[in-house]
Structure formats: structure tokens, C-alpha cells
Scaffold this active site. Structure first.
Site, mmCIF file in Angstrom:
data_model
loop_
_atom_site.group_PDB
_atom_site.id
_atom_site.type_symbol
_atom_site.label_atom_id
_atom_site.label_comp_id
_atom_site.label_asym_id
_atom_site.label_seq_id
_atom_site.Cartn_x
_atom_site.Cartn_y
_atom_site.Cartn_z
ATOM 1 N N GLY A 195 0.782 -1.240 0.000
ATOM 2 C CA GLY A 195 0.000 0.000 0.000
ATOM 3 C C GLY A 195 0.807 1.279 0.000
ATOM 4 N N SER A 196 2.040 1.249 -0.552
ATOM 5 C CA SER A 196 2.793 2.510 -0.586
ATOM 6 C C SER A 196 2.134 3.503 -1.551
ATOM 7 C CB SER A 196 4.259 2.278 -0.958
ATOM 8 O OG SER A 196 4.383 1.973 -2.321
ATOM 9 N N MET A 212 -4.353 -7.483 -6.663
ATOM 10 C CA MET A 212 -3.934 -8.703 -7.348
ATOM 11 C C MET A 212 -5.091 -9.550 -7.900
ATOM 12 S SD MET A 212 -0.775 -8.317 -7.375
ATOM 13 C CE MET A 212 -0.063 -9.877 -7.861
ATOM 14 N N ILE A 246 -8.340 -9.886 -10.736
ATOM 15 C CA ILE A 246 -8.820 -9.329 -11.991
ATOM 16 C C ILE A 246 -10.325 -9.095 -11.859
ATOM 17 C CG2 ILE A 246 -9.159 -9.818 -14.453
ATOM 18 C CD1 ILE A 246 -6.442 -11.278 -14.340
ATOM 19 N N LEU A 247 -10.735 -7.866 -12.081
ATOM 20 C CA LEU A 247 -12.154 -7.524 -11.938
ATOM 21 C C LEU A 247 -12.959 -8.155 -13.072
ATOM 22 C CD1 LEU A 247 -11.520 -3.748 -11.165
ATOM 23 C CD2 LEU A 247 -12.350 -5.451 -9.511
ATOM 24 N N HIS A 287 0.904 0.313 -13.251
ATOM 25 C CA HIS A 287 1.599 -0.923 -13.623
ATOM 26 C C HIS A 287 3.100 -0.651 -13.705
ATOM 27 C CE1 HIS A 287 2.039 -4.884 -15.348
ATOM 28 N NE2 HIS A 287 2.865 -4.355 -16.230
ATOM 29 N N ASP A 298 -3.945 -5.057 -18.505
ATOM 30 C CA ASP A 298 -2.913 -4.037 -18.705
ATOM 31 C C ASP A 298 -2.897 -3.459 -20.124
ATOM 32 O OD1 ASP A 298 -2.075 -4.462 -16.071
ATOM 33 O OD2 ASP A 298 -0.697 -6.054 -16.659
ATOM 34 N N GLU A 332 6.448 5.845 -9.547
ATOM 35 C CA GLU A 332 5.012 5.554 -9.432
ATOM 36 C C GLU A 332 4.345 6.583 -8.536
ATOM 37 O OE1 GLU A 332 3.946 1.511 -8.422
ATOM 38 O OE2 GLU A 332 5.625 0.690 -9.540
HETATM 39 C C1 GRF Z 1 3.452 -1.390 -7.543
HETATM 40 O O1 GRF Z 1 4.708 -1.655 -8.083
HETATM 41 C C2 GRF Z 1 2.416 -1.286 -8.618
HETATM 42 O O2 GRF Z 1 2.913 -0.762 -9.814
HETATM 43 C C3 GRF Z 1 2.011 -2.713 -8.818
HETATM 44 O O3 GRF Z 1 2.040 -3.277 -7.528
HETATM 45 C C4 GRF Z 1 2.942 -2.547 -6.698
HETATM 46 C C5 GRF Z 1 2.164 -2.094 -5.510
HETATM 47 O O4 GRF Z 1 2.987 -1.500 -4.548
HETATM 48 N N1 GRF Z 1 0.750 -2.812 -9.494
HETATM 49 P P1 GRF Z 1 2.345 -0.837 -3.250
HETATM 50 O O5 GRF Z 1 1.452 -1.892 -2.589
HETATM 51 O O6 GRF Z 1 1.552 0.350 -3.683
HETATM 52 O O7 GRF Z 1 3.520 -0.473 -2.403
#
Ligand code: GRF
Length: 192
Positions: free
Chosen positions: A20-21, A95, A97-98, A114, A150, A179
């Protein structure tokens, strides 16, 4: 995507399965008035998602529903989203898929981050694959979610250079920093 009007922020749900960063980062940006969204719901498919701790820290409601049956779960989530008047969904390390049904109901209002320069390296283990293929650059992409994995329209992308010393851990770290820059910017881009 409907634009945000006036000072009202667009109610957003962030879907997570892990650390969840990105969630934490989006919450932080949402508090800035330049950013046109507020995080009103954290959704996870698992109790194990570490990022759920931000619910308590930032006083944001959380919902956890296990995906035993995709259609039933998606219907349950849609009901909650409707009730909470959520207008935008941000997938951030989610993780699951909807279902097509879900995506249709929220058409044009679900986005994802992504960790690759799409259309390259869809799916999992993007950094391992990029290094193995001796790519010069890696990066991240924010895109709309469609029923093809994606593959939805790209909103923003950011490149990073892969150095010879990089392994997939160091690369993931470098990309994650980017990101955190492009996700909030991408949201503002579609809302403004
Ligand atoms: C990120 O690298 C994002 O691109 C991918 O999953 C990771 C999630 O990281 N879809 P976090 O849980 O937000 O730290």
C-alpha cells in the site's frame, strides 16, 4: 471520465492487496487542494494486505471481501461503491482481476498503476523480465482498466534507466519512486 467541478473533490476508492505505498502516497496528495480527489474507501481482497493499516492512520473506511466467487464479490463491492458515492477507482497493487461486469458498470472510471512501460511487460514480474532482456529502460504506467489485462488507454508514463548494477529489487525501488509521482498526477490529468 467526468471532470471535477468547483472545489468538490472526486470520491475515490483505492483497491490494494499488499504493502500500500501507492495508497499512502495517494492519501497524502489528496489532502493537497491542488489534487481533485479524496480517498474515501480502501478496499482489499485480503486481510493480509499491509496497506490496510492506513485505514486507521488516516481514518478512512476499509472493506475486505475475499474473492470466493468473482461475480458475487464484484456485485457486493459495486453496492458499497454506490452507497459511498465513489466516482473513481484506483487499483494500486490489487492482485485480482475484476469481472467484465464490474468494469462495464464503472466504465472509464477505473485506473491502474503498472510497473512497466506498457505495452511492454504486461502481467507479473515485470522487472525480472526487463533485466533478463537487457532493456535499457524500465518504468511505470498509469492506464485505464479494460477487460484486457494491462491494455487500456495510457494516461501517464515515466521512464527510469536500468543501470548495470541493478537487480530486480533495486529496479523496483527506483520505479516505485516514479510511481508515487505519476499516480496522483495522472488522476489530476483525467479530472481536470
Ligand atoms: C506497484 O509496483 C504497482 O505498480 C504494482 O504493484 C505494486 C504495488 O505497490 N501494481 P504498493 O502496494 O503500492 O507499495
Amino acid at each position: 471520465m467526468e471532470k471535477s467541478t468547483g472545489l468538490k473533490k472526486v470520491k475515490t476508492a483505492v483497491f490494494i492487496s499488499g504493502k500500500g505505498s501507492n495508497l499512502k502516497n495517494l492519501i497524502k496528495f489528496s489532502k493537497n487542494k491542488k489534487y481533485r480527489f479524496s480517498v474515501n474507501l480502501i478496499f482489499s481482497n485480503t486481510y493480509k494486505a499491509k496497506g490496510l493499516k492506513y485505514s486507521k492512520k488516516y481514518k478512512i473506511e476499509k472493506k475486505i471481501i475475499r474473492y470466493d466467487n468473482k461475480i458475487i464479490t464484484d456485485k457486493k463491492i459495486l453496492k458499497i461503491l454506490k452507497h459511498k458515492k465513489i466516482r473513481l477507482i484506483c487499483l494500486a497493487g490489487f492482485m485480482k482481476i475484476l469481472s467484465k461486469y464490474f468494469i462495464k458498470k464503472f466504465k472509464g472510471k477505473i485506473i491502474n498503476i503498472h510497473p512497466s512501460l506498457l505495452p511492454k511487460y504486461k502481467g507479473l514480474n515485470t522487472h525480472i523480465r526487463a533485466i533478463k532482456n537487457r532493456e535499457k529502460f524500465a518504468g511505470c504506467t498509469v492506464h485505464y482498466v479494460t477487460s484486457k489485462l494491462d491494455a487500456g488507454k495510457i494516461i501517464l508514463q515515466k521512464k527510469v534507466k536500468i543501470s548495470r548494477k541493478d537487480n530486480h529489487f533495486s529496479l523496483a525501488k527506483k520505479v516505485l519512486k516514479k510511481e508515487h509521482l505519476i499516480y496522483p498526477a495522472a488522476i489530476n490529468k483525467i479530472l481536470n
